[in-house]
Every structure is written in structure tokens, then in C-alpha cells.
Design a protein around this motif. Sequence first.
Motif, PDB file in Angstrom:
ATOM      1  N   SER A 180       2.510   0.071  -4.604  1.00 26.96           N
ATOM      2  CA  SER A 180       1.232   0.667  -4.228  1.00 26.96           C
ATOM      3  C   SER A 180       0.404   1.046  -5.443  1.00 26.96           C
ATOM      4  CB  SER A 180       1.462   1.902  -3.359  1.00 26.96           C
ATOM      5  OG  SER A 180       2.100   2.889  -4.108  1.00 26.96           O
ATOM      6  N   LEU A 181       1.017   1.034  -6.611  1.00 26.52           N
ATOM      7  CA  LEU A 181       0.273   1.388  -7.814  1.00 26.52           C
ATOM      8  C   LEU A 181      -0.303   0.165  -8.511  1.00 26.52           C
ATOM      9  CD1 LEU A 181       2.654   4.144  -9.089  1.00 26.52           C
ATOM     10  CD2 LEU A 181       0.523   4.410  -7.878  1.00 26.52           C
ATOM     11  N   LEU A 182      -0.045  -1.008  -7.915  1.00 27.29           N
ATOM     12  CA  LEU A 182      -0.671  -2.209  -8.462  1.00 27.29           C
ATOM     13  C   LEU A 182      -2.176  -2.085  -8.290  1.00 27.29           C
ATOM     14  CD1 LEU A 182       1.475  -5.135  -6.981  1.00 27.29           C
ATOM     15  CD2 LEU A 182       1.303  -4.514  -9.365  1.00 27.29           C
TER      16      LEU A 182
ATOM     17  N   SER B 163       6.373   2.907  -3.556  1.00 27.82           N
ATOM     18  CA  SER B 163       6.019   3.728  -4.727  1.00 27.82           C
ATOM     19  C   SER B 163       5.566   2.890  -5.916  1.00 27.82           C
ATOM     20  CB  SER B 163       7.174   4.638  -5.117  1.00 27.82           C
ATOM     21  OG  SER B 163       8.286   3.873  -5.456  1.00 27.82           O
ATOM     22  N   GLU B 164       6.250   1.763  -6.183  1.00 26.76           N
ATOM     23  CA  GLU B 164       5.843   0.958  -7.339  1.00 26.76           C
ATOM     24  C   GLU B 164       4.713  -0.003  -6.983  1.00 26.76           C
ATOM     25  OE1 GLU B 164       9.254   1.165  -6.835  1.00 26.76           O
ATOM     26  OE2 GLU B 164       9.741   2.483  -8.510  1.00 26.76           O
TER      27      GLU B 164
ATOM     28  N   LEU C 148       0.795  -1.218   0.000  1.00 23.83           N
ATOM     29  CA  LEU C 148       0.000   0.000   0.000  1.00 23.83           C
ATOM     30  C   LEU C 148       0.836   1.281   0.000  1.00 23.83           C
ATOM     31  CD1 LEU C 148      -2.824  -1.141   2.426  1.00 23.83           C
ATOM     32  CD2 LEU C 148      -3.009  -0.789  -0.011  1.00 23.83           C
TER      33      LEU C 148
ATOM     34  N   GLN D 232      -5.826  -2.915  -7.106  1.00 25.44           N
ATOM     35  CA  GLN D 232      -6.259  -3.444  -5.806  1.00 25.44           C
ATOM     36  C   GLN D 232      -6.477  -4.970  -5.877  1.00 25.44           C
ATOM     37  OE1 GLN D 232      -6.853  -0.365  -4.235  1.00 25.44           O
ATOM     38  NE2 GLN D 232      -6.633  -1.249  -2.220  1.00 25.44           N
TER      39      GLN D 232
END
Lengths: 177, 249
Positions: free
Chosen positions: B45-47, B42-43, B39, B49
Motif C-alpha cells: 500500500s506504500l507503493l 502494509s508494504e 491498497l 499510486q
Amino acid sequence: MKRAIVFLSLIILAIAVNYTFASAASRVTVSINPPSVQANMGDKITYTGTITNHSDKAVDNVIAYISLANITQGKESPMDLEDWSANKAIKVDAIPPHGTYEGKWPMRLIDSGSYVAYIMVVDKHDNTPVSSTMSHLEIQRVLRLNPNNVLPIALGEPVLIGLVFLFITIKRRKADK
Amino acid sequence: MKSAYIMQKEIRESILTPKGFIWYILTSIILSVLSYLFLTNSELSLLDQGQMLYLIMNFITALGVLIGLVFGADAFAGEMERGTLEALLISPLNKMEIALGKLGAAVTNWGIIFVISLPYLFVVGKGGQNVLIGIVYLAVLGTLLAVIFSAFSMGLSARIKSMKNALITSFFLFLLAGSPIFLSTAIRGTWFGSILDFINPFADAINTFDSVVIDSQGFSYQAGRVAIICGYTLLSLWFLKRSLSKLEM
């Protein structure tokens, strides 16, 4: 001497004509929109590439693809778009004479920094690929410390299980005595 | 009912002990680190949900299977090495009742791991799609996988009679089952990879999670894979029963 000058002039003329012909031979041009973007990490943006056929004949089977290069000081490198964009390349079956084709490249902004995006078009009948101008992309870093209230769970649950563990250990020791 | 007695004994001796509890503390610490990274990094958390939920579900399933294998390997070989198997075998319980009690404890252990993981699943999946249905699939398929791998490892433990060897063989089995994770997408896309994916219960489970959570596909898409997992459950119980007939002091 005159002959030499005429001969050299002819060579230069031939090269110039050849160059002009090669330029004119590019039947298509491509443009990218928006020309510049400022956004935050995690945002989704869409680049639009407009391919225009300037010739009197239909252009078929051209491939258009987007490229992204990181131009941040010290991090200069081409980017692997696998995580950024779902459809990197688009195959265009046909563009009618003097017609246009509009391709869309949605992109999720994964990392902060300064980038340039550009669209290339490859026509198998041309020796030279056609490139759009560069669209400048500035991505601001976003720092999130407690998204979805993860911190209370991430810190609280191991502590809670540890407390249950302590409770059972103390209870067992008392029972053993 | 006799099996329930063995199950309670196993839970008291293996799960509700300080040593047993360490597993759960470690499980929650690992899940905390993973969730926080998913969550906030930087990388990561952009996955998407759904993608995050799917990855956490895979991890929980693998952890449940792994601990189930350890439980299974210890079931008979461990008792033999501790010198307690004879007392167990001369008790009024038959071998299958003993095995079912131990299997019940292994599945209870999976149940505790599942309950520990629930808050993490809700936090990571918050605002995403198919969270509840994904958790239902994790509960059902995770339980079946816990039965499959624990029963198989227990059968090996009864046949091999050495905890170390039963454990090593079980781990090889686990690596084989997890092999789709190590194969590239290209190889998994070939006929060989597809068959390997289809006949492997662990791969069937993670592909089902993918299909349910990320692709939002209904039960009709999952029926084949779920049927294979159910088939393996029956096969592992049959293997356990056959192995018990060879168990003697």
C-alpha cells in the motif's frame, strides 16, 4: 626491572601516540539531523547529514551514505534501503578547508518498528570510516481497511458478474425448454 | 458483414456461456484481491499510486493476451477436433472472413476484460497521476496486443491442426514475450536486454505504460514503441492470411 618498565612505558606511549594520530587524522566529521523522529507508516521524512572538513586542506571525493538498522525486539537486522530511500549514497566532489557539505536523504517509511539511522563518510585518504551518531526512528503502524473505497468494488464486482452469469444461465435454460 | 455473423456465433458459443463466464468471474476475483492488497497491505500500500496502476495494467494486459492465445488456438484446430470445421469451410464464407469473425470475438473478449478492469483501475489510481491517459493507452495497446497474439495463435492453429500443440506453442510464445519480466534490471539494461525489450511487442506495451503512467512522458516518447506494436499487428495478420492458405480438410 627499570629497563623493562621504561621499555613497556615506551611501547604504551607509542601505541597511544599512534592512536591519537589516527584519530586526529580523520579530517572530517559528520552529524545527522533530526536526532530522533516519531512518524507513521507511509510518511516521508528527510535526514540531513552535515559533513565538516576540519583540516586546512580541501577534502575531495568522499562518499557519504545512510544506513538503517531495525532494532525492534526480535527483528534486529540491517535494512535494505532500496524501497525506503531513493539516494542512498552521495559522492561529494570537494569540501573546502574548514567548510561543510549538507547532504539530504529523503526516505519513505515502509514498515513499523524501532530503527536507528546513521550516516557514514568514507574518505579514501583515511583508514577509518567516520560515522555520525545514531538517530532514533519510531514508526507507528497505520491500519487502513477501506482506502479509496476499494471494498465496494472488490466485493461488489465479482458478485455483479456472478449475477449476470446466473441471469444468462437461467435465460438459456428457459430457452432450451 | 459475413465476418460479423461468425463473430456473433463465436460470442454466443464461447463468451456468453456459463463456461465462458467463469473466466470473467475469475478475472474480477483476481483483480479484487490484487487491488485490495495493493491498497491495504502494509508494504504494497506504500507503493506509489502510479506504480500500483502500472502493475495492475500489466496484469490486465497479460490476462488479455493469455485468453486471446486460448481463443486463437481453439479457432481452427478446436473446430477440427470437434468435427465442425468441414461445415464451416463449405459455408458461403471464405477462410479469411471466418478468421476475421473469430478474431473479432477474441478482441471482444479482450474488450470485456478491459471493461471489467475499469472500476479497479479507477480505484487503484484514484488521486494518482496520469490515470485517464494510462487507461487510454491500455485500451489501444491492449487491443493491438490482443489482435497480435490471437491472430498468431490462430495462424498456428490453422497450420498445426492440433489444439494441444497450437496451445503449447502459443504459451511458449507468451513466455518468450513476457521474458523481460523475468530478466533482472541489470540484464535489461545491457544492449542485449535493450534490443530484446525493443523488438518484443509485449515489452514495448509495458514499457509504454511505465513511461506514460510513472514517468509522465508524452506521445513523442512512445511513438517508436507504438509503431513497432502496429508493425507486429500487420505482421500477425499477414501470418494468419498465409496460414489460412494452408488450411484444408
